[in-house]
Design an enzyme around this catalytic site. Structure first.
Site, PDB file in Angstrom:
ATOM      1  N   ASP A 119       9.289 -19.365  29.607  1.00  0.00           N
ATOM      2  CA  ASP A 119       8.347 -19.191  30.902  1.00  0.00           C
ATOM      3  C   ASP A 119       8.053 -17.978  31.414  1.00  0.00           C
ATOM      4  O   ASP A 119       8.614 -17.008  31.083  1.00  0.00           O
ATOM      5  CB  ASP A 119       8.925 -20.433  31.531  1.00  0.00           C
ATOM      6  CG  ASP A 119       8.044 -21.456  32.335  1.00  0.00           C
ATOM      7  OD1 ASP A 119       6.864 -21.060  32.460  1.00  0.00           O
ATOM      8  OD2 ASP A 119       8.463 -22.519  33.032  1.00  0.00           O
TER       9      ASP A 119
ATOM     10  N   ASP B 212       0.167 -26.240  34.148  1.00  0.00           N
ATOM     11  CA  ASP B 212       0.824 -27.685  33.582  1.00  0.00           C
ATOM     12  C   ASP B 212      -0.291 -28.951  33.715  1.00  0.00           C
ATOM     13  O   ASP B 212      -0.919 -28.872  34.381  1.00  0.00           O
ATOM     14  CB  ASP B 212       1.887 -28.043  34.632  1.00  0.00           C
ATOM     15  CG  ASP B 212       3.266 -27.124  34.273  1.00  0.00           C
ATOM     16  OD1 ASP B 212       3.074 -25.991  33.506  1.00  0.00           O
ATOM     17  OD2 ASP B 212       4.248 -27.328  35.036  1.00  0.00           O
TER      18      ASP B 212
HETATM   19  C1  GLA Z   1       6.746 -24.361  34.523  1.00  0.00           C
HETATM   20  C2  GLA Z   1       6.265 -24.821  33.114  1.00  0.00           C
HETATM   21  C3  GLA Z   1       6.693 -26.448  32.953  1.00  0.00           C
HETATM   22  C4  GLA Z   1       8.226 -26.473  33.012  1.00  0.00           C
HETATM   23  C5  GLA Z   1       8.809 -25.793  34.361  1.00  0.00           C
HETATM   24  C6  GLA Z   1      10.056 -26.072  34.397  1.00  0.00           C
HETATM   25  O1  GLA Z   1       6.068 -25.181  35.453  1.00  0.00           O
HETATM   26  O2  GLA Z   1       4.861 -24.571  32.920  1.00  0.00           O
HETATM   27  O3  GLA Z   1       6.293 -26.652  31.388  1.00  0.00           O
HETATM   28  O4  GLA Z   1       8.828 -25.939  31.908  1.00  0.00           O
HETATM   29  O5  GLA Z   1       8.438 -24.501  34.545  1.00  0.00           O
HETATM   30  O6  GLA Z   1      10.597 -25.572  35.660  1.00  0.00           O
END
Ligand code: GLA
Length: 420
Positions: free
Chosen positions: A165, A220
């Site tokens: 990430d 997301d």
């Molecule tokens: C980000 C990622 C998500 C998830 C969260 C976890 O938002 O894009 O897919 O992994 O972090 O904290």
């Protein structure tokens, strides 16, 4: 324009400069080569599995991971190809005195090695999550400054997949940060899928194919078909918004390097038509298929949607060509994906929340894909089609006239040419 004065250096000086340039090239070349390569063959088709985040966020522990692995076997998900069981954020505890990352002892008391052994015993693979910054998006320890140490730890535990990430990275550049972790994984000696998750901000499709197996293209996903959710600084995109962000990206995808549209929301509350359309879109776009629901308690209808072998075969087709949009007529869109062996998948998508009438005269449009150099002229050749959801069949000698429900798809497999 060059002047004589600029070009005429003494011979010796020119020789020294040329030799120095050659040495520099050799050095840079050698330094470039000392980056290890990402694992080949682990994602020659888009990776398929499950991830804890969409449904559970930080409410995770080793028991539910084991139960999820059990359910993937029992429900038939494993049989159709879902093999990775991926733990997202919040598994981490603190680093020990030597800087080794430890799992959170309260929720993962048996440790990751034991969990990997359990998951492997089911014929599945275990994935884990970290972050290029000092802390993850949920504030747990990230891998910054510990990349090689963490990759060695993952290899020792038997991890098969790393999602990486991009939180807490002010001032950092994505390409070198992801290249470092890719190299760390390669040098760990254990093949692992490497999944870039920096939400498309640095156009990872332009650089990540060399170091990773997939890269997120968007913020997301949000669990709705046609909406957007923007509370404060973060954004969540519904299914159609994620689809629309793929425009122009298909040329960057192919075997071993995929545009990732984020984890699936099938089974998390959309209608059955929307869930079918959602899975079909991800299949057509050759996105990784990572489930985001509770597979231990899913309904029979969700299970049947997720185990549709025909739709999954479109995603897993070995040509690895992402679909192109061949028609846009108001809320009705048609996407085409060339498949191995001369087949095609065609998806008719009704984006509207009203029914749409489809009148498709095959002979009016030559189906052409410049990327894969494939085309079909239905005036010359008749293809048989079968709908991978309704199981209806037909051929392209007659036009397709049918009503398409709101937020739903016809997902046709075209094989041919049909025998006269
Ligand atoms: C980000 C990622 C998500 C998830 C969260 C976890 O938002 O894009 O897919 O992994 O972090 O904290």
């Amino acid at each position: 324009m060059k002047t004589k004065h600029m070009t005429h250096k003494p011979l010796f000086t020119r020789w020294v400069m040329t030799a120095a340039a050659a040495a520099l090239t050799l050095f840079v070349g050698a330094a470039g080569n000392c980056w290890a390569q990402k694992a080949e063959g682990v994602a020659s088709t888009p990776q398929m599995g499950w991830n804890s985040w969409n449904k559970f966020a930080c409410e995770i522990d080793e028991r539910m991971i084991r139960e999820t692995a059990d359910a993937m076997v029992k429900s038939g998900l494993k049989d159709v190809g879902f093999q990775y069981v991926n733990i997202d954020d919040c598994w981490q505890g603190q680093r020990d005195a030597d800087g080794n990352i430890q799992p959170d002892a309260k929720h993962f008391p048996s440790g990751m090695k034991a969990l990997a052994d359990y998951v492997h015993g089911k014929g599945l693979k275990l994935g884990i999550y970290s972050d290029a910054g000092a802390t993850t998006c949920d504030g747990r320890p990230g891998s910054r400054g510990h990349e090689y140490q963490d990759a060695r730890t993952y290899a020792r535990w038997g991890i098969d997949y790393v999602k990486y990430d991009w939180c807490d990275t002010p001032g950092m550049n994505a390409e070198p940060a992801y290249t470092t972790m890719s190299d760390a994984i390669a040098k760990s000696g254990r093949p692992m899928v490497f999944s870039v998750c920096e939400w498309g901000m640095s156009k990872p499709w332009e650089w990540a194919g060399k170091v990773a197996h997939s890269w997120r293209t968007t913020p997301d996903i949000y669990n709705c078909f046609d909406c957007e959710y923007s509370p404060g600084f973060s954004t969540g995109l519904g299914v159609l918004r994620v689809l629309d962000k793929q425009a122009g990206l298909r040329k960057f995808a192919g075997p071993g390097h995929w545009n990732d549209m984020d984890m699936l929301e099938v089974g998390n509350g959309m209608s059955e038509d929307e869930d079918r359309a959602h899975l079909s879109i991800w299949a057509m776009m050759a996105s990784p298929l990572i489930l985001g629901n509770d597979v231990r308690s899913m309904s029979e209808s969700t299970r049947r949607i997720l185990t549709n072998r025909g739709v999954i075969a479109v995603n897993q087709d070995k040509l690895g060509v992402q679909a192109l949009r061949v028609l846009a007529d108001g809320p009705l869109e048609v996407y085409a994906k060339p498949l191995d062996g001369g087949q095609w998948a065609l998806m008719f998508l009704n984006r509207s929340n009203q029914p749409a009438d489809v009148h498709h005269d095959w002979k009016k449009q030559v189906l052409t894909d410049d990327l894969s150099k494939r085309s079909v002229d239905f005036k010359q050749t008749v293809y048989r089609w079968s709908d991978l959801w309704s199981k209806k069949t037909g051929d392209t000698s007659a036009s397709l006239d049918a009503r398409l429900a709101p937020h739903s798809v016809f997902m046709l497999l075209l094989s041919g040419p049909a025998k006269p």
